[in-house]
Motif scaffolding. Structure first.
Motif, PDB file in Angstrom:
ATOM      1  N   ASN A  34       0.352   9.286   3.016  1.00  0.00           N
ATOM      2  CA  ASN A  34      -0.369   8.775   1.850  1.00  0.00           C
ATOM      3  C   ASN A  34      -1.820   9.237   1.779  1.00  0.00           C
ATOM      4  O   ASN A  34      -2.248   9.823   0.786  1.00  0.00           O
ATOM      5  CB  ASN A  34      -0.341   7.243   1.838  1.00  0.00           C
ATOM      6  CG  ASN A  34       1.064   6.701   1.745  1.00  0.00           C
ATOM      7  OD1 ASN A  34       1.993   7.457   1.466  1.00  0.00           O
ATOM      8  ND2 ASN A  34       1.233   5.419   1.977  1.00  0.00           N
ATOM      9  N   LEU A  35      -2.557   8.967   2.856  1.00  0.00           N
ATOM     10  CA  LEU A  35      -3.996   9.250   2.829  1.00  0.00           C
ATOM     11  C   LEU A  35      -4.290  10.734   2.725  1.00  0.00           C
ATOM     12  O   LEU A  35      -5.054  11.173   1.882  1.00  0.00           O
ATOM     13  CB  LEU A  35      -4.624   8.737   4.123  1.00  0.00           C
ATOM     14  CG  LEU A  35      -5.339   7.421   4.101  1.00  0.00           C
ATOM     15  CD1 LEU A  35      -5.924   7.163   5.466  1.00  0.00           C
ATOM     16  CD2 LEU A  35      -6.431   7.424   3.050  1.00  0.00           C
ATOM     17  N   VAL A  36      -3.656  11.506   3.613  1.00  0.00           N
ATOM     18  CA  VAL A  36      -3.990  12.923   3.692  1.00  0.00           C
ATOM     19  C   VAL A  36      -3.579  13.636   2.406  1.00  0.00           C
ATOM     20  O   VAL A  36      -4.327  14.447   1.860  1.00  0.00           O
ATOM     21  CB  VAL A  36      -3.320  13.580   4.916  1.00  0.00           C
ATOM     22  CG1 VAL A  36      -3.774  15.016   5.051  1.00  0.00           C
ATOM     23  CG2 VAL A  36      -3.628  12.809   6.168  1.00  0.00           C
TER      24      VAL A  36
ATOM     25  N   ALA B 257      -6.673  -2.004   1.970  1.00  0.00           N
ATOM     26  CA  ALA B 257      -6.926  -1.428   0.647  1.00  0.00           C
ATOM     27  C   ALA B 257      -5.882  -0.357   0.320  1.00  0.00           C
ATOM     28  O   ALA B 257      -5.373   0.304   1.225  1.00  0.00           O
ATOM     29  CB  ALA B 257      -8.321  -0.819   0.616  1.00  0.00           C
ATOM     30  N   PRO B 258      -5.551  -0.181  -0.961  1.00  0.00           N
ATOM     31  CA  PRO B 258      -4.585   0.853  -1.334  1.00  0.00           C
ATOM     32  C   PRO B 258      -5.080   2.241  -0.911  1.00  0.00           C
ATOM     33  O   PRO B 258      -6.225   2.592  -1.194  1.00  0.00           O
ATOM     34  CB  PRO B 258      -4.533   0.763  -2.864  1.00  0.00           C
ATOM     35  CG  PRO B 258      -5.057  -0.576  -3.204  1.00  0.00           C
ATOM     36  CD  PRO B 258      -6.011  -0.955  -2.116  1.00  0.00           C
TER      37      PRO B 258
ATOM     38  N   THR C 269       0.797  -1.223   0.000  1.00  0.00           N
ATOM     39  CA  THR C 269       0.000   0.000   0.000  1.00  0.00           C
ATOM     40  C   THR C 269       0.831   1.276   0.000  1.00  0.00           C
ATOM     41  O   THR C 269       0.361   2.308  -0.443  1.00  0.00           O
ATOM     42  CB  THR C 269      -0.944   0.044   1.221  1.00  0.00           C
ATOM     43  OG1 THR C 269      -0.158  -0.130   2.392  1.00  0.00           O
ATOM     44  CG2 THR C 269      -1.994  -1.033   1.145  1.00  0.00           C
ATOM     45  N   ASP C 270       2.041   1.245   0.520  1.00  0.00           N
ATOM     46  CA  ASP C 270       2.799   2.497   0.636  1.00  0.00           C
ATOM     47  C   ASP C 270       3.196   3.024  -0.734  1.00  0.00           C
ATOM     48  O   ASP C 270       3.497   2.257  -1.631  1.00  0.00           O
ATOM     49  CB  ASP C 270       4.067   2.286   1.459  1.00  0.00           C
ATOM     50  CG  ASP C 270       4.880   3.558   1.526  1.00  0.00           C
ATOM     51  OD1 ASP C 270       4.523   4.441   2.333  1.00  0.00           O
ATOM     52  OD2 ASP C 270       5.841   3.695   0.751  1.00  0.00           O
TER      53      ASP C 270
ATOM     54  N   ILE D 201       1.470  -1.421  -7.770  1.00  0.00           N
ATOM     55  CA  ILE D 201       0.071  -1.006  -7.881  1.00  0.00           C
ATOM     56  C   ILE D 201      -0.191   0.317  -7.154  1.00  0.00           C
ATOM     57  O   ILE D 201      -0.938   1.158  -7.647  1.00  0.00           O
ATOM     58  CB  ILE D 201      -0.857  -2.137  -7.359  1.00  0.00           C
ATOM     59  CG1 ILE D 201      -2.251  -1.966  -7.903  1.00  0.00           C
ATOM     60  CG2 ILE D 201      -0.856  -2.231  -5.864  1.00  0.00           C
ATOM     61  CD1 ILE D 201      -2.413  -2.481  -9.284  1.00  0.00           C
ATOM     62  N   SER D 202       0.473   0.533  -6.003  1.00  0.00           N
ATOM     63  CA  SER D 202       0.171   1.743  -5.225  1.00  0.00           C
ATOM     64  C   SER D 202       0.505   3.003  -6.018  1.00  0.00           C
ATOM     65  O   SER D 202      -0.243   3.968  -6.000  1.00  0.00           O
ATOM     66  CB  SER D 202       0.947   1.726  -3.905  1.00  0.00           C
ATOM     67  OG  SER D 202       2.316   1.561  -4.162  1.00  0.00           O
TER      68      SER D 202
END
Lengths: 280, 468, 313
Positions: free
Chosen positions: C251-253, C135-136, A212-213, A229-230
């Motif tokens: 990543n998210l923010v 999840a990505p 995910t990173d 993929i990320s």
């Protein structure tokens, strides 16, 4: 046991949370079947539209060339994840195992030393990594990037494996020693087969991070053919910035493999991190 | 050379497990550097007939106009040089303005790099002498003359050209939805220019009353509010002052105009007044450019701020998919005050291409770039396939049937009325576009005043000049 | 294997176990401990310590991204502290990290207590609740960014149907942008904490719970007076992990807001990224990263102290 008022509340809360967790996943995969207009006019509608299955085909084939489609991103993610697993588990299992025989004080000290690494902000590491990889000619090399993720996974993997081995019954190990198994063969013949669950659990946690990173891979893997993929997902999203149907189809495709892997191994994960986390 | 010794130090550190790789890595590094400097001077380098791959950066989306144009140019080039394979590498709008710098100075540098002239990437690469001089190919094809007045900005202090634009884009175009405007009872003035900010505000309020958003904008996209500033600024201050604002970030240019001058403050403040009057769509600060475009093309807004690349891209796509059912037209943002120039469209020559010194095949990179910037390449790539305007004045779009009529109208309009330079597209991004963007968003929210922004920008002017 | 793993998990450390045979084991494995730790420390040195030192060094220099470094002493730190943005950024990061982590641990605790009390379908919940963490992040961010759009977003649509205010601006307004950001942070983070806490809650000796039930303790009393005190060390560990994780959360923010509108959701990692890659100021960026590292170290230190002191009770 009669059903109490409290129990009903518990059920309602648990159901609500489950819906909150699941609905986005369902929505994303359903959005993948919709047109822009259908997505924007009625975001809540899960049934009242004509499914466009072609979106998924478009998403699967999208890419500047056949070397940079979602399928290729999967392969790269796989390379990174496997390399990372080999590095982190390969070093943390023996390290965590043998450290568990040291005195409690020394074990604690080593553990502290190892997990201090988790307080380094990842964004701080990115520029030095880039410069080093650049001078070594390792940019755009998913294997090499996998090693980085492996190394960054070592603190958690070491912690969880070490906690597990400390709780490992000493009587069995002593039996091994008496049977004339050396320390290495005790580990490989006796301990490892009994630690499969824990190893899988730690492996999955590491896998999730590597999968995910994107802070690191976005800098070390700049060519699309080498991206996991990320990161690939980001340029993929850019490609469909005004075409949400295929974009959501792509997001769904990108999420499915890791979810499946997780579902298959989830029973180990629950036990593995629970055990590791409980220890002091 | 602290940096060199530092990277050595790093190399030593990393060498513990992989000694062999270090050796090759080091060798490669010194190699490319010396090669880069040798290709600098010569224009007559022999090009090999061995198979070679020339890598080129383009801006995503991968099936967008930039990609299609490059693909067409590449195909023609490959047909002429059968040993060449052109490899296209997509980069994002985000990457081209910043993170790309690291790639362009690395061993993975492409042979042709996308380097916006108003980006920090360009500033730093020129400063560090990391780009191959293009004087020879420019002179061979008279590129500066064909480019016209815009070429002046390309010439660097050392007398070299390091990058060439493949297109001119006009932005600050107010795309109009004539159906929606008619529905709301708004008439666009004959000369296409809204008379005053008040007139624009009134028009968009009428649109709101009729159920349309007023002026759609991608508010979360960090450069779009800056566009409006580009439209306002030349109309708000005298020409001499404006020209000084465009140039005074260079430490060798005297400062004769300040950002705290009332005209500049007024130009900034107008953006805040628009926002306060609610002329933009609901939630615009959380929406990017594509979201605003989707709103406009589906008929939800009377006006949208955009550029000349849209008719051949978004509009064409949306019309094809049946989501856009009206024929867009265009208007201009109003002038702010009366001490400056009249309202005009703003040209952007900044999407330029250069050849990094670290490139593997810099000579082939130059050759391919030369082809794209030739009249033939411009016509084929930019005009016929990409659907955008050629950078050079020697290629006309009039007789190209596939070219969007709307863009032809814009060319005609600019030919009749002229254009105004854009501040954010000419000063370096770290000083201009990127720097001011978050403040303009705060202004739109009413969290900061135009005077405060002016003072911050003036302070940054002093900082930037002090850095040299 | 199963009965090996499910040995009682909460147990006092028993020094009496240090029998003579254990010393024999220790002696046999000692040199292997040193051997096996060498590559571990080697990797940590190469991939964590060295680059961290490099960043610290960079924070005392001026570097635009290419070319030589120029030593400037503490100027980067001084300019960061003089400009107001760093303070804002620290405040935003602490807000995000503390609020999100607190809710994550609280929700995870409630969920794990609920599931551990013989709830039907608990196996299903265990699997499903970790989905958001798997999840990505870019996919998660895209979904929720659209979900929080004021006009056509799912969130306002649902609020509207529930009769609640449905004209919220969410990501489009500085004063509200942190709500969706924190919400999504919680949504992603609960699963991991839940799994760890579930292990702890289930580890609480059944006989203790039974005794409490016989004593007539209500479920709420059981939770606050028995379960929480018993699993407190784990809770502090989880809280510390979450604080560190969210403090580091880029990543998210970034995918949701890029730090905007204005700079109102610019947490420290984004601040660092913007300084370095948008403005080409790698020196101040590294200084900000060092400051973030100091905060992280402090959080980790306090966390370890707290979970230790609780353990002694």
């Amino acid at each position: 046991m009669k059903i109490s008022f409290g129990r009903i509340i518990v059920y309602i809360a648990v159901t609500l949370w489950t819906l909150l967790v699941l609905l986005p996943f369902i929505s994303v995969s359903v959005f993948g079947l919709k047109s822009n207009t259908a997505i924007f006019s009625n975001p809540l509608g899960l049934f009242d539209f004509v499914p466009i299955w072609e979106n998924y085909v478009i998403a699967w084939n999208a890419g500047p060339s056949s070397d940079a489609t979602i399928g290729v991103f999967f392969v790269n993610s796989g390379i990174i994840a496997i390399t990372a697993l080999v590095v982190s588990l390969g070093l943390s299992i023996p390290g965590g195992y043998f450290t568990s025989f040291l005195t409690r004080k020394w074990n604690q000290r080593i553990l502290l030393f190892v997990i201090v690494g988790t307080v380094v902000p990842i964004i701080m590491l990115v520029i030095p990594y880039f410069r080093a990889f650049n001078s070594l000619g390792l940019l755009n090399n998913p294997w090499a990037t996998g090693v980085v993720y492996g190394a960054l996974n070592i603190p958690t993997a070491f912690l969880l494996m070490n906690r597990f081995f400390i709780d490992f019954p000493r009587e069995m190990l002593e039996a091994g020693l008496i049977d004339g198994l050396g320390p290495i063969r005790t580990l490989t013949k006796l301990v490892l087969p009994l630690s499969k669950g824990q190893i899988v659990a730690v492996g999955i946690l590491n896998l999730v991070f590597a999968w995910t990173d994107y802070q690191i891979s976005i800098v070390l893997l700049t060519s699309r053919e080498s991206q996991p993929i990320s990161v690939g997902l980001l340029s993929f999203i850019g490609d469909f910035s005004a075409d949400y149907g295929p974009m959501f189809a792509g997001l769904t495709l990108a999420s499915v493999p890791i979810l499946i892997i997780y579902i298959i191994f989830s029973r180990y994960v629950t036990k593995g991190i629970a055990l590791g986390g409980i220890s002091k | 050379m602290t940096n060199k010794s530092k990277s050595r130090w790093w190399t030593v550190g990393a060498s513990i497990p992989i000694t062999a790789m270090v050796l090759t890595g080091c060798a490669a590094e010194t190699d490319t550097t010396s090669e880069g400097s040798s290709s600098d001077g010569g224009g007559t380098t022999e090009l090999t007939e061995d198979p070679v791959t020339v890598s080129v950066q383009y801006e995503v989306p991968e099936d967008g106009p930039d990609a299609r144009a490059w693909r067409a140019v590449a195909d023609a080039f490959e047909a002429e040089y059968p040993n060449v394979t052109v490899e296209l590498q997509g980069i994002t709008n985000e990457a081209k303005g910043g993170p790309n710098l690291q790639v362009l100075t690395s061993s993975e540098a492409p042979d042709i790099a996308l380097i916006p002239l108003n980006s920090n990437v360009y500033t730093q690469m020129v400063r560090a002498n990391e780009l191959v001089a293009l004087n020879d190919i420019f002179e061979e094809d008279n590129f500066p003359e064909r480019l016209g007045p815009a070429s002046a900005a390309l010439l660097q202090a050392d007398g070299n050209y390091y990058a060439g634009p493949n297109t001119v884009a006009y932005y600050n175009i107010l795309w109009t939805n004539p159906d929606a405007l008619a529905d709301a009872g708004v008439t666009v003035p004959e000369d296409r220019v809204f008379e005053s900010p008040e007139a624009l505000i009134e028009a968009s309020q009428k649109c709101n009353d009729a159920g349309y958003a007023g002026l759609a904008i991608g508010g979360s996209t960090n450069y779009m509010a800056g566009w409006m500033l580009d439209a306002h600024l030349p109309t708000a201050v005298p020409a001499a002052d404006f020209n000084n604002l465009l140039a005074s970030w260079k430490s060798n240019v005297d400062v004769t105009a300040n950002y705290t001058d009332p005209g500049v403050v007024e130009a900034i403040d107008t953006i805040g007044r628009y926002a306060a009057a609610g002329i933009h769509q609901d939630g615009y600060l959380g929406q990017d450019g594509p979201a605003a475009e989707a709103l406009f093309t589906t008929g939800g807004a009377c006006l949208m701020i955009g550029g000349s690349w849209m008719p051949g891209g978004t509009f064409a796509d949306a019309t094809e998919s049946g989501e856009m059912t009206f024929e867009a037209d265009f208007a201009l943002l109003p002038p702010v005050g009366d001490s400056g120039a009249p309202s005009r469209l703003t040209p952007y020559y900044g999407n330029a291409y250069g050849v990094p010194k670290q490139a593997e095949n810099p000579d082939w990179g130059k050759k391919l770039l030369q082809y794209y910037l030739s009249d033939e390449g411009q016509r084929l790539g930019a005009v016929e396939v990409g659907g955008f305007l050629p950078a050079v004045t020697t290629v006309s779009v009039d007789d190209v049937e596939t070219f969007p009529t709307l863009v032809k109208d814009i060319v005609e309009y600019v030919a009749e009325n002229g254009s105004n330079s854009g501040w954010t597209s000419e000063v370096p991004g770290a000083f201009g576009q990127t720097f001011i963007a978050p403040y303009l968003q705060q202004l739109q929210e009413g969290l900061i005043t135009a005077e405060e922004i002016a003072e911050i920008q003036q302070q940054e002017l002093e900082n930037y000049r002090a850095q040299g | 294997m199963a009965n090996l793993i499910s040995r009682p998990r909460v147990r006092p450390a028993s020094p009496s176990k240090l029998g003579s045979s254990k010393i024999g084991l220790a002696a046999a494995n000692k040199k292997w401990a040193i051997l096996s730790l060498l590559p571990v420390f080697g990797m940590l040195f190469l991939f964590l310590a060295l680059p961290a030192l490099n960043s610290i060094w960079l924070s005392f220099n001026k570097w635009p991204g290419i070319g030589p470094l120029e030593y400037v002493g503490t100027a980067n730190y001084v300019s960061l502290f003089q400009g107001g943005q760093l303070a804002d950024s620290i405040r935003i990061t602490l807000l995000y990290s503390i609020v999100a982590s607190f809710f994550i641990v609280a929700i995870a605790l409630l969920l794990s207590v609920a599931v551990s009390s013989n709830l039907k379908g608990s196996k299903f919940f265990r699997v499903v609740w970790f989905f958001p963490g798997v999840a990505p992040p870019s996919a998660v961010a895209i979904f929720w960014s659209l979900g929080f759009q004021p006009e056509f977003g799912v969130v306002n649509a649902i609020l509207g149907r529930l009769g609640l205010p449905s004209d919220n601006q969410w990501l489009a307004q500085s004063s509200t942008v942190m709500f969706p950001v924190i919400f999504v942070g919680i949504w992603v983070g609960v699963g991991f904490s839940f799994l760890i806490l579930l292990g702890a809650v289930e580890g609480v000796d059944v006989s203790v719970k039974e005794a409490a039930t016989i004593d007539g303790a209500s479920q709420r009393q059981q939770l606050f007076q028995i379960i929480i005190p018993l699993i407190a060390p784990v809770m502090f560990t989880v809280l510390t992990l979450q604080l560190i994780f969210n403090f580091n959360g880029f990543n998210l923010v970034y995918a949701m807001t890029e730090g905007g509108p204005g700079r109102s959701s610019e947490i420290l990692p984004i601040f660092t990224y913007v300084e370095a890659f948008r403005y080409g100021r790698f020196g101040p960026a590294s200084a900000a990263a060092v400051i973030a590292g100091i905060f992280l170290a402090a959080i980790g230190w306090v966390g370890i102290r707290l979970s230790r002191s609780r353990q002694l009770d």
